[in-house]
Design a protein around this motif. Sequence first.
Motif, mmCIF file in Angstrom:
data_model
loop_
_atom_site.group_PDB
_atom_site.id
_atom_site.type_symbol
_atom_site.label_atom_id
_atom_site.label_comp_id
_atom_site.label_asym_id
_atom_site.label_seq_id
_atom_site.Cartn_x
_atom_site.Cartn_y
_atom_site.Cartn_z
ATOM 1 N N PHE A 1 0.842 -1.191 0.000
ATOM 2 C CA PHE A 1 0.000 0.000 0.000
ATOM 3 C C PHE A 1 0.883 1.249 0.000
ATOM 4 N N ALA A 2 0.362 2.319 -0.599
ATOM 5 C CA ALA A 2 1.063 3.599 -0.608
ATOM 6 C C ALA A 2 0.068 4.711 -0.308
ATOM 7 N N LEU A 3 0.472 5.626 0.566
ATOM 8 C CA LEU A 3 -0.357 6.781 0.917
ATOM 9 C C LEU A 3 0.321 8.030 0.399
ATOM 10 N N ASP A 4 -0.406 8.841 -0.408
ATOM 11 C CA ASP A 4 0.205 10.053 -0.937
ATOM 12 C C ASP A 4 -0.257 11.277 -0.159
ATOM 13 N N GLY A 5 0.276 12.436 -0.526
ATOM 14 C CA GLY A 5 0.002 13.666 0.203
ATOM 15 C C GLY A 5 -1.428 14.153 0.106
ATOM 16 N N SER A 6 -2.208 13.626 -0.822
ATOM 17 C CA SER A 6 -3.610 14.013 -0.967
ATOM 18 C C SER A 6 -4.552 12.985 -0.353
ATOM 19 N N SER A 7 -4.018 12.122 0.509
ATOM 20 C CA SER A 7 -4.794 11.103 1.232
ATOM 21 C C SER A 7 -5.339 10.014 0.321
ATOM 22 N N GLN A 8 -4.693 9.791 -0.816
ATOM 23 C CA GLN A 8 -5.074 8.687 -1.684
ATOM 24 C C GLN A 8 -4.299 7.436 -1.275
ATOM 25 N N LEU A 9 -5.028 6.370 -0.958
ATOM 26 C CA LEU A 9 -4.412 5.089 -0.639
ATOM 27 C C LEU A 9 -4.508 4.191 -1.859
ATOM 28 N N SER A 10 -3.388 3.657 -2.309
ATOM 29 C CA SER A 10 -3.373 2.798 -3.488
ATOM 30 C C SER A 10 -2.675 1.488 -3.164
ATOM 31 N N ARG A 11 -3.110 0.431 -3.839
ATOM 32 C CA ARG A 11 -2.478 -0.875 -3.686
ATOM 33 C C ARG A 11 -1.718 -1.184 -4.973
ATOM 34 N N TRP A 12 -0.440 -1.573 -4.810
ATOM 35 C CA TRP A 12 0.452 -1.831 -5.927
ATOM 36 C C TRP A 12 0.929 -3.278 -5.874
ATOM 37 N N ARG A 13 1.461 -3.717 -7.005
ATOM 38 C CA ARG A 13 1.900 -5.104 -7.116
ATOM 39 C C ARG A 13 3.364 -5.152 -7.547
ATOM 40 N N VAL A 14 4.158 -5.976 -6.868
ATOM 41 C CA VAL A 14 5.550 -6.195 -7.232
ATOM 42 C C VAL A 14 5.605 -7.223 -8.346
ATOM 43 N N GLY A 15 6.365 -6.928 -9.391
ATOM 44 C CA GLY A 15 6.489 -7.862 -10.503
ATOM 45 C C GLY A 15 7.311 -7.270 -11.616
ATOM 46 N N GLU A 16 7.613 -8.080 -12.591
ATOM 47 C CA GLU A 16 8.409 -7.629 -13.720
ATOM 48 C C GLU A 16 7.568 -6.783 -14.661
ATOM 49 N N GLY A 17 8.235 -5.858 -15.348
ATOM 50 C CA GLY A 17 7.540 -5.014 -16.307
ATOM 51 C C GLY A 17 8.123 -3.627 -16.365
ATOM 52 N N ALA A 18 7.351 -2.682 -16.875
ATOM 53 C CA ALA A 18 7.822 -1.299 -17.003
ATOM 54 C C ALA A 18 7.948 -0.666 -15.625
ATOM 55 N N SER A 19 8.608 0.516 -15.579
ATOM 56 C CA SER A 19 8.860 1.176 -14.307
ATOM 57 C C SER A 19 7.654 1.968 -13.825
#
Length: 244
Positions: A165-183
């Motif tokens: 999970f990542a929390l940004d300065g505008s209070s948006q919580l996002s879920r990301w996935r680790v894996g191969e691919g673009a940056s």
Amino acid sequence: QVSGADLGLRIGSRFKMVKTNVIDFAELASANATANDVDGDGGERSMMGITSFAASSDELTTLAVGTSRGLVYKFNRFGTTPKPPRYFSPLAAGRGGGGGIGASPVLGLAFSPHDPAALLTCHADGTICLYRTSQPSPVQKWVTGAGSGAIVQVMWSPSDPTAFFALDGSSQLSRWRVGEGASSFVPEETHHLGLTTGGVTHPATSLSVNYPQEAQAREGKGQQIFLSAAYANGEAAVFIVNDS
């Protein structure tokens, strides 16, 4: 940060101080004074300071310290010099100081509870980097986009070793996935955690997660993640996220 390891603090047991460490970051700042004093345009720059820290899950053997210059230093509680002793962001290329010192400040660090050798860092420019503790450069990075602003905190999923999970300065919580691919990837899901009271929206300042898997299994409930958010006005809220 408190260790989750058993230090013998059960009823009737005796506590023994096994090892204590004090890290004097002033020495590191002085060692980088030449690179820190002048930026790429010849202007003066402030001294490097500590912005965040995290301890690994392997009995707190490894400690990572984030800095205002984008560098992440690695320490060992036994006093030996770890290899590599620090990590470099690839975004520092061509900036003042070189060698990673010109990168965006590190705002958060998180060791994986599933793999002590996996370390996430988040930066003021909205970038997230994944490091292996044996390599000085990141093995993967995410550019979240200028619109989201700074990433103020990253947290691994307690149930999924490939998700965070990542929390940004505008209070948006996002879920990301680790894996191969673009940056640069699109997050799997995004939620706005801003708290509005009296017509004023208060940003989320920090998060914590809990995954009471065993307790839920005993009660016959589905697996869920409990996410707690603290806000700038002093309030807090608890959210339930489905494990799926």
